[in-house]
Write a protein that holds these residues in place. Sequence first.
Motif, PDB file in Angstrom:
ATOM      1  N   ASP A  68       0.831  -1.194   0.000  1.00  0.00           N
ATOM      2  CA  ASP A  68       0.000   0.000   0.000  1.00  0.00           C
ATOM      3  C   ASP A  68       0.874   1.255   0.000  1.00  0.00           C
ATOM      4  OD1 ASP A  68      -2.826  -1.224   0.568  1.00  0.00           O
ATOM      5  OD2 ASP A  68      -1.480  -2.164   2.023  1.00  0.00           O
ATOM      6  N   GLY A  69       0.536   2.182  -0.901  1.00  0.00           N
ATOM      7  CA  GLY A  69       1.265   3.438  -0.972  1.00  0.00           C
ATOM      8  C   GLY A  69       2.648   3.342  -1.581  1.00  0.00           C
ATOM      9  N   ALA A  70       3.054   2.160  -2.055  1.00  0.00           N
ATOM     10  CA  ALA A  70       4.387   1.992  -2.640  1.00  0.00           C
ATOM     11  C   ALA A  70       4.466   2.685  -3.998  1.00  0.00           C
ATOM     12  CB  ALA A  70       4.716   0.516  -2.782  1.00  0.00           C
TER      13      ALA A  70
ATOM     14  N   LEU B 101      -6.204  -2.937  -5.446  1.00  0.00           N
ATOM     15  CA  LEU B 101      -5.580  -1.769  -6.056  1.00  0.00           C
ATOM     16  C   LEU B 101      -6.477  -0.540  -5.858  1.00  0.00           C
ATOM     17  CD1 LEU B 101      -4.662  -3.933  -9.029  1.00  0.00           C
ATOM     18  CD2 LEU B 101      -2.930  -2.407  -8.114  1.00  0.00           C
ATOM     19  N   PHE B 102      -7.129  -0.492  -4.726  1.00  0.00           N
ATOM     20  CA  PHE B 102      -8.044   0.606  -4.435  1.00  0.00           C
ATOM     21  C   PHE B 102      -7.316   1.950  -4.526  1.00  0.00           C
ATOM     22  CE2 PHE B 102     -10.006   3.392  -1.135  1.00  0.00           C
ATOM     23  CZ  PHE B 102     -11.244   3.567  -1.755  1.00  0.00           C
ATOM     24  N   ARG B 103      -7.837   2.818  -5.395  1.00  0.00           N
ATOM     25  CA  ARG B 103      -7.272   4.147  -5.612  1.00  0.00           C
ATOM     26  C   ARG B 103      -5.819   4.120  -6.101  1.00  0.00           C
ATOM     27  NH1 ARG B 103      -9.749   7.886  -0.671  1.00  0.00           N
ATOM     28  NH2 ARG B 103     -11.919   7.788  -1.383  1.00  0.00           N
ATOM     29  N   ALA B 104      -5.400   3.023  -6.662  1.00  0.00           N
ATOM     30  CA  ALA B 104      -4.037   2.953  -7.197  1.00  0.00           C
ATOM     31  C   ALA B 104      -3.929   3.819  -8.446  1.00  0.00           C
ATOM     32  CB  ALA B 104      -3.683   1.508  -7.526  1.00  0.00           C
ATOM     33  N   ASN B 105      -2.735   4.337  -8.691  1.00  0.00           N
ATOM     34  CA  ASN B 105      -2.479   5.174  -9.859  1.00  0.00           C
ATOM     35  C   ASN B 105      -1.791   4.338 -10.934  1.00  0.00           C
ATOM     36  OD1 ASN B 105      -1.960   7.146 -11.726  1.00  0.00           O
ATOM     37  ND2 ASN B 105      -0.357   8.167 -10.542  1.00  0.00           N
TER      38      ASN B 105
ATOM     39  N   ALA C  94      -1.242   2.763  -4.303  1.00  0.00           N
ATOM     40  CA  ALA C  94       0.117   2.593  -4.842  1.00  0.00           C
ATOM     41  C   ALA C  94       0.256   3.359  -6.150  1.00  0.00           C
ATOM     42  CB  ALA C  94       0.412   1.119  -5.065  1.00  0.00           C
ATOM     43  N   ASN C  95       1.496   3.769  -6.455  1.00  0.00           N
ATOM     44  CA  ASN C  95       1.773   4.510  -7.684  1.00  0.00           C
ATOM     45  C   ASN C  95       2.447   3.589  -8.699  1.00  0.00           C
ATOM     46  OD1 ASN C  95       2.306   6.337  -9.669  1.00  0.00           O
ATOM     47  ND2 ASN C  95       3.757   7.570  -8.498  1.00  0.00           N
ATOM     48  N   LEU C  96       1.707   3.260  -9.751  1.00  0.00           N
ATOM     49  CA  LEU C  96       2.227   2.408 -10.820  1.00  0.00           C
ATOM     50  C   LEU C  96       2.195   3.162 -12.150  1.00  0.00           C
ATOM     51  CD1 LEU C  96       0.178  -0.216  -9.172  1.00  0.00           C
ATOM     52  CD2 LEU C  96       2.334  -1.036 -10.052  1.00  0.00           C
ATOM     53  N   GLU C  97       2.293   4.447 -12.084  1.00  0.00           N
ATOM     54  CA  GLU C  97       2.223   5.275 -13.290  1.00  0.00           C
ATOM     55  C   GLU C  97       3.338   4.901 -14.270  1.00  0.00           C
ATOM     56  OE1 GLU C  97       1.629   9.951 -14.573  1.00  0.00           O
ATOM     57  OE2 GLU C  97       2.267   9.445 -12.526  1.00  0.00           O
ATOM     58  N   GLN C  98       2.943   4.678 -15.507  1.00  0.00           N
ATOM     59  CA  GLN C  98       3.852   4.325 -16.595  1.00  0.00           C
ATOM     60  C   GLN C  98       4.654   3.050 -16.317  1.00  0.00           C
ATOM     61  OE1 GLN C  98       6.229   7.603 -18.105  1.00  0.00           O
ATOM     62  NE2 GLN C  98       4.583   9.074 -17.755  1.00  0.00           N
ATOM     63  N   ALA C  99       4.214   2.254 -15.389  1.00  0.00           N
ATOM     64  CA  ALA C  99       4.904   0.989 -15.114  1.00  0.00           C
ATOM     65  C   ALA C  99       4.639   0.008 -16.257  1.00  0.00           C
ATOM     66  CB  ALA C  99       4.426   0.400 -13.796  1.00  0.00           C
TER      67      ALA C  99
END
Length: 512
Positions: free
Chosen positions: A92-94, A131-135, A114-119
């Motif tokens: 969470d929040g990683a 992945l609640f509210r994950a980016n 969690a931040n998975l932007e452009q992953a």
Amino acid sequence: MKKSRPPIPIFGHPEPLFWTKIGLLTLTAFSLISLPTSVFAAKGSDVTKLQESRQCTRCNLQEANLMGAELQGADISDSNLRLVNFRGAKLDGANFSRSQMFQADLSNATLGSANLEQAHLEKAKFNGATLFRANLHQANLEKAELLDANLNSANLELANLKKANLENANLQDATLPLANLEKVNFKNANLKNANLAGANLKEANLENADLEGANLSSANLEKAKLFRTNLKSTILNSETILDSKWQFIWAVVNQPLASQILVGSDLSGANLEGMNFQDINLEGANLEGASFFMSNLERANLTGVNLTQSYLHYTDFTSATLVGANLHGADLRHSILLETNLTRADLSQANFQGANLRNSNLFAANLEQADLGNVNLLGANLGNANLRNILINEETAIDSQWLFILDLIKNGAENQDLTDANLAEANLSGINLKGARLANANLQGADLSLANLETAHLFGANLQNANLTGANLTGANLGGANLTGANLEGVDLNQVYLCNAIMPNGLENRCN
């Protein structure tokens, strides 16, 4: 709504050349700066660093086993996480932004916010993950597995999920504008109130998905599978690409029914749950596979409709007309069919468990292999109905006349004494009544086609309008029987005793 337009680019951006340039620059920069020299096995020092400090940017963690690891808030951006095992990990929040996570396993992991932007998550596994509210903005999830994943309120804008599997996933309130969702499996997924504006849903499988309140403005749903998809309150505009059949179904679901012509319409596979079709004329409509769960069809005209394999659980058909309707294999559990007209309807293999058919008209209906457990059939007209191999239990309420006929159908009545029996309008086609004693029995309107009545005693029996087509009457005694209007096609009467019998033409066959 448009019927066709050029395909939406991979990431759904209205200016693909711009996105391609940005993507190439990003990829080039990532290749030169982000990846460690070795891209094979994880560095032990990097694994230790991550576990101890939760800070490991530009690290090489390829194939590392971090199953169940507690890495909440960790910064693992710009890293090589190919084939990493994060099963059940607490993340969470990683921060995983821009990291390479090809075939990483994050099944049952928690990644809230969690931040998975452009992953890069091609073929990654998120089965059962949270992945609640994950980016996941601009993340590449092509062919990723997200079965039963919780993506509630997640940001998937411009993400690429082509051919990803999101069966049973929860995407309620998720943001997916301009996302590439081509050939995605959304079967049984919850997309309620999701923002899918401009998304590419070409050939996506949305079978039984919930799209209530979803924004489909300018979305491309060409050839999308929408079997039993909930389209209530979904938002469309003139730029939405949707096949004409589903445009019509959307209109039926979201616009006043009184203003629409539904006679002979194609509503097959439509989700019409909880709708009010009271007094509506649907005669001849194709409703195959449609779902009317808890809908009101009271007094509706359903003459000749096709309802095969339809879902009619708790549906109200009170006083409705279903003459000649096809309900083969339909699910009618706990449905209400009070005084419903089902004359000549095909109800074979239908499931009526717990349904109320009191005083319904089932004349000449086909109920072969229908499940009538716990069903109320009191007062129902089962005249000429095909009752072969029906399933009943101790809780089935049925008039004694039909219970008696059911026993005859199941066990036959060879050499049995059925004198004065009331078998009027019974469907006894093909039954074995060899040698049975049916003197003065009431067989008016009964179906005895292909029945074995060899040496049967039918003296004085009422066989008016009975169907005896192809029956075996060799050696039978029909003295004094009434055969007015009976069908004797294909019957050999040479060895039948017909003294004083009234023949089909109404004339008495007098003995010499």
